[in-house]
Motif scaffolding. Structure first.
Motif, PDB file in Angstrom:
ATOM      1  N   ARG A  95       0.836  -1.208   0.000  1.00 48.55           N
ATOM      2  CA  ARG A  95       0.000   0.000   0.000  1.00 48.55           C
ATOM      3  C   ARG A  95       0.867   1.253   0.000  1.00 48.55           C
ATOM      4  O   ARG A  95       0.659   2.172  -0.791  1.00 48.55           O
ATOM      5  CB  ARG A  95      -0.916   0.027   1.227  1.00 48.55           C
ATOM      6  CG  ARG A  95      -1.634   1.365   1.412  1.00 48.55           C
ATOM      7  CD  ARG A  95      -2.426   1.460   2.706  1.00 48.55           C
ATOM      8  NE  ARG A  95      -1.625   1.483   3.919  1.00 48.55           N
ATOM      9  CZ  ARG A  95      -0.912   2.523   4.351  1.00 48.55           C
ATOM     10  NH1 ARG A  95      -0.867   3.644   3.650  1.00 48.55           N
ATOM     11  NH2 ARG A  95      -0.215   2.452   5.465  1.00 48.55           N
TER      12      ARG A  95
ATOM     13  N   THR B 117       0.869   3.770  -3.315  1.00 58.81           N
ATOM     14  CA  THR B 117      -0.091   4.882  -3.307  1.00 58.81           C
ATOM     15  C   THR B 117       0.514   6.239  -2.932  1.00 58.81           C
ATOM     16  O   THR B 117       0.007   7.261  -3.351  1.00 58.81           O
ATOM     17  CB  THR B 117      -1.285   4.619  -2.354  1.00 58.81           C
ATOM     18  OG1 THR B 117      -0.824   4.607  -0.996  1.00 58.81           O
ATOM     19  CG2 THR B 117      -1.984   3.312  -2.672  1.00 58.81           C
TER      20      THR B 117
ATOM     21  N   ARG C  90     -10.591  11.440  -9.817  1.00 59.64           N
ATOM     22  CA  ARG C  90      -9.280  11.271  -9.184  1.00 59.64           C
ATOM     23  C   ARG C  90      -8.442  12.535  -9.342  1.00 59.64           C
ATOM     24  O   ARG C  90      -7.686  12.918  -8.441  1.00 59.64           O
ATOM     25  CB  ARG C  90      -8.554  10.058  -9.793  1.00 59.64           C
ATOM     26  CG  ARG C  90      -9.263   8.749  -9.454  1.00 59.64           C
ATOM     27  CD  ARG C  90      -8.700   7.562 -10.227  1.00 59.64           C
ATOM     28  NE  ARG C  90      -7.466   7.077  -9.649  1.00 59.64           N
ATOM     29  CZ  ARG C  90      -6.708   6.129 -10.200  1.00 59.64           C
ATOM     30  NH1 ARG C  90      -7.063   5.581 -11.362  1.00 59.64           N
ATOM     31  NH2 ARG C  90      -5.604   5.730  -9.615  1.00 59.64           N
TER      32      ARG C  90
ATOM     33  N   SER D 228      -3.826  11.429  -3.229  1.00 62.11           N
ATOM     34  CA  SER D 228      -4.558  10.657  -4.226  1.00 62.11           C
ATOM     35  C   SER D 228      -5.716   9.944  -3.540  1.00 62.11           C
ATOM     36  O   SER D 228      -5.681   9.672  -2.342  1.00 62.11           O
ATOM     37  CB  SER D 228      -3.643   9.650  -4.922  1.00 62.11           C
ATOM     38  OG  SER D 228      -3.355   8.564  -4.078  1.00 62.11           O
TER      39      SER D 228
ATOM     40  N   GLU E 125      -6.835   6.857  -4.062  1.00 58.07           N
ATOM     41  CA  GLU E 125      -6.522   5.478  -3.667  1.00 58.07           C
ATOM     42  C   GLU E 125      -5.647   5.477  -2.415  1.00 58.07           C
ATOM     43  O   GLU E 125      -5.690   4.538  -1.613  1.00 58.07           O
ATOM     44  CB  GLU E 125      -5.862   4.709  -4.811  1.00 58.07           C
ATOM     45  CG  GLU E 125      -4.511   5.200  -5.293  1.00 58.07           C
ATOM     46  CD  GLU E 125      -4.607   6.253  -6.388  1.00 58.07           C
ATOM     47  OE1 GLU E 125      -5.638   6.945  -6.476  1.00 58.07           O
ATOM     48  OE2 GLU E 125      -3.626   6.387  -7.156  1.00 58.07           O
ATOM     49  N   GLU E 126      -4.838   6.528  -2.249  1.00 60.54           N
ATOM     50  CA  GLU E 126      -3.976   6.651  -1.078  1.00 60.54           C
ATOM     51  C   GLU E 126      -4.823   6.742   0.200  1.00 60.54           C
ATOM     52  O   GLU E 126      -4.574   6.034   1.181  1.00 60.54           O
ATOM     53  CB  GLU E 126      -3.154   7.924  -1.282  1.00 60.54           C
ATOM     54  CG  GLU E 126      -2.238   8.343  -0.198  1.00 60.54           C
ATOM     55  CD  GLU E 126      -1.421   9.570  -0.635  1.00 60.54           C
ATOM     56  OE1 GLU E 126      -1.704  10.163  -1.705  1.00 60.54           O
ATOM     57  OE2 GLU E 126      -0.491   9.941   0.100  1.00 60.54           O
TER      58      GLU E 126
ATOM     59  N   ALA F 185      -6.820   3.373   0.666  1.00 62.35           N
ATOM     60  CA  ALA F 185      -5.954   2.283   1.113  1.00 62.35           C
ATOM     61  C   ALA F 185      -5.544   2.481   2.564  1.00 62.35           C
ATOM     62  O   ALA F 185      -5.363   1.518   3.311  1.00 62.35           O
ATOM     63  CB  ALA F 185      -4.714   2.192   0.222  1.00 62.35           C
ATOM     64  N   TYR F 186      -5.418   3.742   2.973  1.00 63.25           N
ATOM     65  CA  TYR F 186      -4.988   4.034   4.345  1.00 63.25           C
ATOM     66  C   TYR F 186      -6.113   3.774   5.334  1.00 63.25           C
ATOM     67  O   TYR F 186      -5.878   3.280   6.438  1.00 63.25           O
ATOM     68  CB  TYR F 186      -4.540   5.491   4.413  1.00 63.25           C
ATOM     69  CG  TYR F 186      -3.857   5.875   5.701  1.00 63.25           C
ATOM     70  CD1 TYR F 186      -2.705   5.222   6.128  1.00 63.25           C
ATOM     71  CD2 TYR F 186      -4.348   6.917   6.484  1.00 63.25           C
ATOM     72  CE1 TYR F 186      -2.062   5.581   7.294  1.00 63.25           C
ATOM     73  CE2 TYR F 186      -3.703   7.293   7.658  1.00 63.25           C
ATOM     74  CZ  TYR F 186      -2.558   6.618   8.061  1.00 63.25           C
ATOM     75  OH  TYR F 186      -1.929   6.979   9.224  1.00 63.25           O
TER      76      TYR F 186
ATOM     77  N   SER G 184      -9.014   2.339  -8.645  1.00 65.68           N
ATOM     78  CA  SER G 184      -7.834   2.594  -9.478  1.00 65.68           C
ATOM     79  C   SER G 184      -8.029   2.122 -10.913  1.00 65.68           C
ATOM     80  O   SER G 184      -7.217   2.432 -11.779  1.00 65.68           O
ATOM     81  CB  SER G 184      -6.622   1.871  -8.897  1.00 65.68           C
ATOM     82  OG  SER G 184      -6.467   2.155  -7.529  1.00 65.68           O
TER      83      SER G 184
END
Lengths: 317, 317
Positions: A191, A195, B122, B132, B134-135, B138-139, B154
């Motif tokens: 991850r 990202t 995005r 971003s 997705e960042e 994902a976090y 994504s």
């Protein structure tokens, strides 16, 4: 930082097309003339030449080049003539095919292009292959490398300079923990690498070094021959010091028993308009030999001339 | 398929701004006038109004709406006034925050927008949040839902109609095998759902049904209360029959003890310019009550008027 050398006055696209047409005419091909023209035009100019060629002669310049040229020289000229995003789409597609499979090429395109360029490559891929890039990669790759490559090519990383230092520190610790546990394919590790923005990752890797006394790439060398670990180290290098990554690719390509022309061509062609100058500096520093001389020793004929022209040698016309 | 109703002659942006300014002036706010204007302008027109408002009065229309309005009505008007891609970026960002966390919203945006729209969301996310999308996802997400959501947002799915029937058949078998094994978070299953084009997936799910006698969503009902399985089923519905997915969201929002205004608002606002007509048809077919009547029973005041206006009720001015 680019090495591409343009003539002081660039001829019109129709003049270039006429010259190229002459180079193809009759028995034999005038390779030198082709190099003198194409190896001294930038992406926009080459695109215009392709368009003008098709309008004027009703034929495809790429097809004509393909039938006039051969072997390594042919591949270099064709790849160079393609627009950068189309070229990347082509390289990635090739890298998903059995005989030319390469996780390196996929990783390189994903990590060294800007977020916007990578998007354009994905759009070019749709247009050309009627599929998505991540679809083909996910289908052809497997295991750990798939787990890394698919989010790498799908990322649209933020490109601003803002860095969150608290986050960098905490994620440096996360990375270290995973590496200590040998969980190299851990979800959290992947991850972070796939990202975070490049400046953020840079800060994270700096903290890593400060906190734990080793660079992250050094700690990822547990098993130097493990292919996935190699890919992971290269990913980190591509994201933070691409010129060092490329220097190594060129070094290995040249030092091989029998040059690896595919790799050499790829680096020169894809970086000549970007940072080949920096890569050449790295090469000289690491190998105590100028890159153009090393290329001269290892290659020959029109192929050599083409590569050296892209490095700024020879006359443009 | 949209329900948005525009006036036969649309006033100029400056006329609209003048009217809005009047609606804000003095004691109290003229909510009806705000609805009459904003709920009858399309995305491009609302954007122009925002720009003109800022040029003319040196103030931000969204801020003024925010201070003049309140509660559900306020949220509906603000979300509606935002440009669609900015609105989606806002909704996804909200969905990654602790108190407003929602995997459903993220999945919805990822699966029901076109590939190009999703890219634009995005980009808007970069501009607004300096990170971003997705960042952040994902976090904040974890486990199986992260494994599904990150590749979903994504993806840049191919949008052509070409379908590979051999592939559809073989991937239908793969999906069936994984579901039989209860490997609902299997890499291959997630790869197929997150990378294939919508027409290709449609063909795959049809083969699934033909070959194994059940729809894939039925087979994914092993444990009806499992949150991840619910998300998986909804993903499949969003990718193939979004109007049915949205009908269910609205139905559950309305049938709840105490309406779920956030969900109801989201569906009406995000679909009024897209396919709310189709969703309303589905709703009537499934519930034997017209959607506008059901909304009228469950909501009240300006909030009700705003939603019904977006469904095509009332006069535009």
């Amino acid at each position: 930082m680019a090495t591409l050398k343009l003539p002081s006055t660039v001829p019109s696209p129709s003049e270039d097309c006429e010259q190229l047409r002459k180079a193809f005419a009759g028995w034999g091909t005038n390779e030198e003339l082709i190099i003198k023209i194409l190896a001294h035009r930038n992406g926009a100019q080459r695109k215009k030449i392709q368009e003008t060629y098709s309008e004027t002669y009703g034929e495809d310049l790429l097809k004509d080049l393909d039938s006039e040229l051969s072997s390594d020289f042919q591949r270099a000229v064709l790849l160079w003539t393609l627009e950068p995003v189309e070229r990347d789409a082509y390289l990635v597609n090739e890298a998903t095919k059995k005989l030319t499979a390469s996780n390196w090429v996929i990783m390189e395109v994903a990590c060294t292009r800007s977020s916007h360029q990578l998007l354009c490559v994905r759009q070019a891929y749709h247009a050309k292959y009627k599929k998505s890039m991540e679809e083909d990669i996910a289908y052809h790759a497997s295991g750990n490398s798939r787990k890394l490559l698919v989010p790498l090519v799908s990322a649209f990383r933020y490109e601003g300079d803002e860095v969150n230092m608290t986050l960098a520190k905490s994620e440096a610790k996360t990375l270290h923990q995973k590496i200590c546990d040998k969980s190299y394919n851990d979800d959290e590790l992947i991850r972070i690498l796939t990202t975070r923005s490049k400046p953020q990752l840079n800060a994270t890797f700096n903290h890593y070094n400060d906190l734990f006394g080793n660079t992250i790439t050094k700690d990822l060398k547990a098993d130097p021959e493990d292919e996935y670990l190699k890919l992971l180290r290269s990913t980190i290098k591509c994201l933070t010091v691409p010129e060092k990554y490329y220097e190594k690719v060129v070094r290995l390509a040249i030092n091989k028993l029998g040059t690896d022309e595919r790799a050499l061509t790829r680096v020169v062609i894809t970086r000549a308009e970007v940072d080949l100058q920096r890569i050449a500096e790295e090469y000289q520093r690491r190998n105590s030999v100028p890159l153009d001389r090393a290329i001269g020793v290892d290659t020959s004929g029109d192929y050599e001339k083409m590569l050296l022209a892209l490095m700024g040698h020879g006359d443009a016309c």
